[in-house]
Design an enzyme around this catalytic site. Structure first.
Site, PDB file in Angstrom:
ATOM      1  N   ASP A 226      42.629  34.614 -17.162  1.00 52.92           N
ATOM      2  CA  ASP A 226      41.985  35.362 -16.071  1.00 52.92           C
ATOM      3  C   ASP A 226      42.548  34.803 -14.757  1.00 52.92           C
ATOM      4  OD1 ASP A 226      40.101  37.013 -14.651  1.00 52.92           O
ATOM      5  OD2 ASP A 226      38.811  35.266 -14.373  1.00 52.92           O
ATOM      6  N   SER A 227      42.232  35.478 -13.655  1.00 49.66           N
ATOM      7  CA  SER A 227      42.651  34.974 -12.351  1.00 49.66           C
ATOM      8  C   SER A 227      41.907  33.698 -11.989  1.00 49.66           C
ATOM      9  CB  SER A 227      42.346  36.022 -11.284  1.00 49.66           C
ATOM     10  OG  SER A 227      40.957  36.259 -11.259  1.00 49.66           O
TER      11      SER A 227
ATOM     12  N   TYR B 203      43.085  38.265  -7.945  1.00 42.93           N
ATOM     13  CA  TYR B 203      44.081  39.261  -8.324  1.00 42.93           C
ATOM     14  C   TYR B 203      43.718  40.626  -7.716  1.00 42.93           C
ATOM     15  CZ  TYR B 203      46.156  36.501 -12.245  1.00 42.93           C
ATOM     16  OH  TYR B 203      46.798  35.584 -13.029  1.00 42.93           O
ATOM     17  N   GLY B 204      42.428  40.806  -7.466  1.00 44.70           N
ATOM     18  CA  GLY B 204      41.889  42.121  -7.117  1.00 44.70           C
ATOM     19  C   GLY B 204      42.424  42.725  -5.837  1.00 44.70           C
TER      20      GLY B 204
ATOM     21  N   CYS C 249      40.281  39.797 -18.004  1.00 43.56           N
ATOM     22  CA  CYS C 249      40.253  40.178 -16.589  1.00 43.56           C
ATOM     23  C   CYS C 249      40.430  41.694 -16.511  1.00 43.56           C
ATOM     24  CB  CYS C 249      41.400  39.457 -15.892  1.00 43.56           C
ATOM     25  SG  CYS C 249      41.664  39.943 -14.188  1.00 43.56           S
ATOM     26  N   ASN C 250      39.485  42.371 -15.896  1.00 43.20           N
ATOM     27  CA  ASN C 250      39.585  43.839 -15.762  1.00 43.20           C
ATOM     28  C   ASN C 250      40.779  44.233 -14.898  1.00 43.20           C
ATOM     29  OD1 ASN C 250      36.659  45.137 -16.644  1.00 43.20           O
ATOM     30  ND2 ASN C 250      36.491  43.049 -15.916  1.00 43.20           N
ATOM     31  N   THR C 251      40.998  43.470 -13.831  1.00 44.94           N
ATOM     32  CA  THR C 251      42.076  43.787 -12.899  1.00 44.94           C
ATOM     33  C   THR C 251      43.435  43.686 -13.602  1.00 44.94           C
ATOM     34  OG1 THR C 251      40.697  42.791 -11.183  1.00 44.94           O
ATOM     35  CG2 THR C 251      42.998  43.200 -10.624  1.00 44.94           C
TER      36      THR C 251
ATOM     37  N   GLU D 299      34.813  31.445  -7.143  1.00 44.42           N
ATOM     38  CA  GLU D 299      35.890  30.470  -7.381  1.00 44.42           C
ATOM     39  C   GLU D 299      35.615  29.137  -6.676  1.00 44.42           C
ATOM     40  OE1 GLU D 299      38.871  30.427  -9.185  1.00 44.42           O
ATOM     41  OE2 GLU D 299      37.957  32.122 -10.207  1.00 44.42           O
TER      42      GLU D 299
ATOM     43  N   CYS E  19      34.080  43.302 -13.494  1.00 49.56           N
ATOM     44  CA  CYS E  19      34.927  42.144 -13.201  1.00 49.56           C
ATOM     45  C   CYS E  19      34.316  40.990 -13.982  1.00 49.56           C
ATOM     46  CB  CYS E  19      34.906  41.854 -11.703  1.00 49.56           C
ATOM     47  SG  CYS E  19      35.647  40.265 -11.249  1.00 49.56           S
ATOM     48  N   THR E  20      35.145  40.219 -14.668  1.00 47.65           N
ATOM     49  CA  THR E  20      34.598  39.188 -15.567  1.00 47.65           C
ATOM     50  C   THR E  20      33.952  38.021 -14.808  1.00 47.65           C
ATOM     51  OG1 THR E  20      36.813  38.208 -15.746  1.00 47.65           O
ATOM     52  CG2 THR E  20      36.123  39.748 -17.468  1.00 47.65           C
ATOM     53  N   HIS E  21      34.190  37.922 -13.506  1.00 45.84           N
ATOM     54  CA  HIS E  21      33.486  36.908 -12.718  1.00 45.84           C
ATOM     55  C   HIS E  21      31.995  37.273 -12.532  1.00 45.84           C
ATOM     56  CE1 HIS E  21      37.525  35.572 -11.529  1.00 45.84           C
ATOM     57  NE2 HIS E  21      36.991  34.542 -10.880  1.00 45.84           N
TER      58      HIS E  21
HETATM   59  N1  DGL Z   1      37.999  38.409 -13.152  1.00 40.79           N
HETATM   60  C1  DGL Z   1      38.735  39.464 -12.639  1.00 40.79           C
HETATM   61  C2  DGL Z   1      38.426  40.829 -13.163  1.00 40.79           C
HETATM   62  O1  DGL Z   1      37.820  40.949 -14.188  1.00 40.79           O
HETATM   63  C3  DGL Z   1      39.602  39.382 -11.467  1.00 40.79           C
HETATM   64  C4  DGL Z   1      39.015  39.053 -10.183  1.00 40.79           C
HETATM   65  C5  DGL Z   1      40.043  38.840  -9.123  1.00 40.79           C
HETATM   66  O2  DGL Z   1      40.846  37.931  -9.282  1.00 40.79           O
HETATM   67  O3  DGL Z   1      40.046  39.569  -8.132  1.00 40.79           O
HETATM   68  O4  DGL Z   1      38.803  41.807 -12.565  1.00 40.79           O
END
Ligand code: DGL
Length: 260
Positions: free
Chosen positions: A9-10, A41-42, A72-74, A151, A183-185
């Site tokens: 993931d990011s 990453y988003g 990570c969805n992104t 983060e 988003c997994t966060h």
């Molecule tokens: N955890 C991430 C997701 O599921 C990425 C978040 C990010 O880095 O912007 O999209």
């Protein structure tokens, strides 16, 4: 040597997927990469996201991963088609769970909170269109600023609450009965989000579905670890701050800094 399931993931967010994977597949070993140096990453372009995903994938392959979960969805919505075409290993991706939410919605209006790059992706637009065709209204909200705070470990803070209120109140006012965490966060924000949402709004994420799909694909490829084979080991690596990643780690997980 026992090959691990690789995940990336990011940053710390994919550990929400890791938890469910390990709960459903307790005899598997895992290797998790938190690419926090490059988070978020988003807000990156597809090309940048693809390059980072290649870097992470190659590290996981060099360390003998038998399957890779793009936690990570992104990254999934921007890069998984490319990754599947380029590498032979099986990939499991994650995308916002808007399909099940749309199916269960009584009000036919659902909300999705996700990153800018996820919401802009062709992958997401395609799924969204399928729901629109069925008369489901999908309200999209970018979670700008949420990932950087998570983060830094600043979860239960007034700044976080201000952002969440700003993002969620309008969707509630429009009558959503499901909020999809895209988003997994964001599952780390569930208790704060619950304070804002009325009781009739359910929160949905994709962790259980990802873990189930992982089991299915491992089994189809004859890659499932056998219970009696070994004692599972879990290693989480970060290229930024090991102390912060450690604060998200359950007991029994080794957390290290690594320049990947
Ligand atoms: N955890 C991430 C997701 O599921 C990425 C978040 C990010 O880095 O912007 O999209």
């Amino acid at each position: 040597m026992i090959s691990p399931i690789g995940l990336f993931d990011s940053g710390v967010g994919g550990t929400t997927i890791w938890r469910e994977v390990v709960r459903q597949l307790p005899w598997e070993s895992t290797l998790y990469l938190a690419d926090s140096l490059n988070a978020p990453y988003g807000e990156k372009s597809s090309e940048e996201i693809i390059a980072l995903c290649e870097k992470n994938t190659e590290y996981l392959l060099d360390h003998h991963s038998k399957l890779i979960i793009v936690a990570c969805n992104t990254a999934t919505t921007n890069a998984i088609t490319h990754l599947r075409a380029k590498y032979k290993v099986p990939f499991i991706g994650i995308e916002p769970a808007i399909k099940p939410a749309g199916l269960y919605s009584q009000t036919k209006t659902i909300g999705v909170l996700a990153t800018q790059s996820t919401l802009k992706s062709a992958f997401f637009a395609n799924t969204c269109q399928q729901l629109l065709d069925k008369g489901i209204n999908v309200l999209k909200q970018e979670g700008i600023g949420l990932v950087p705070l998570i983060e830094e470990g600043k979860i239960d803070t007034p700044e976080m609450m201000v952002l969440l209120e700003q993002y969620l109140r309008p969707m509630v006012a429009e009558g959503i009965d499901y909020l999809v965490l895209g988003c997994t966060h964001y599952p780390y924000l569930t208790s704060l989000i619950s304070e804002i949402l009325p009781e009739n709004v359910r929160i949905m994420d994709s962790a259980q579905a990802v873990a189930k799909q992982t089991e299915r694909i491992l089994s189809q490829n004859n890659l499932l670890a056998k219970k009696e084979e070994h004692v599972p080991s879990h290693l989480w690596l970060t290229n930024k701050n090991a102390e912060i990643l450690q604060s998200f780690a359950p007991e029994g997980v080794r957390v290290l800094y690594e320049d990947f």
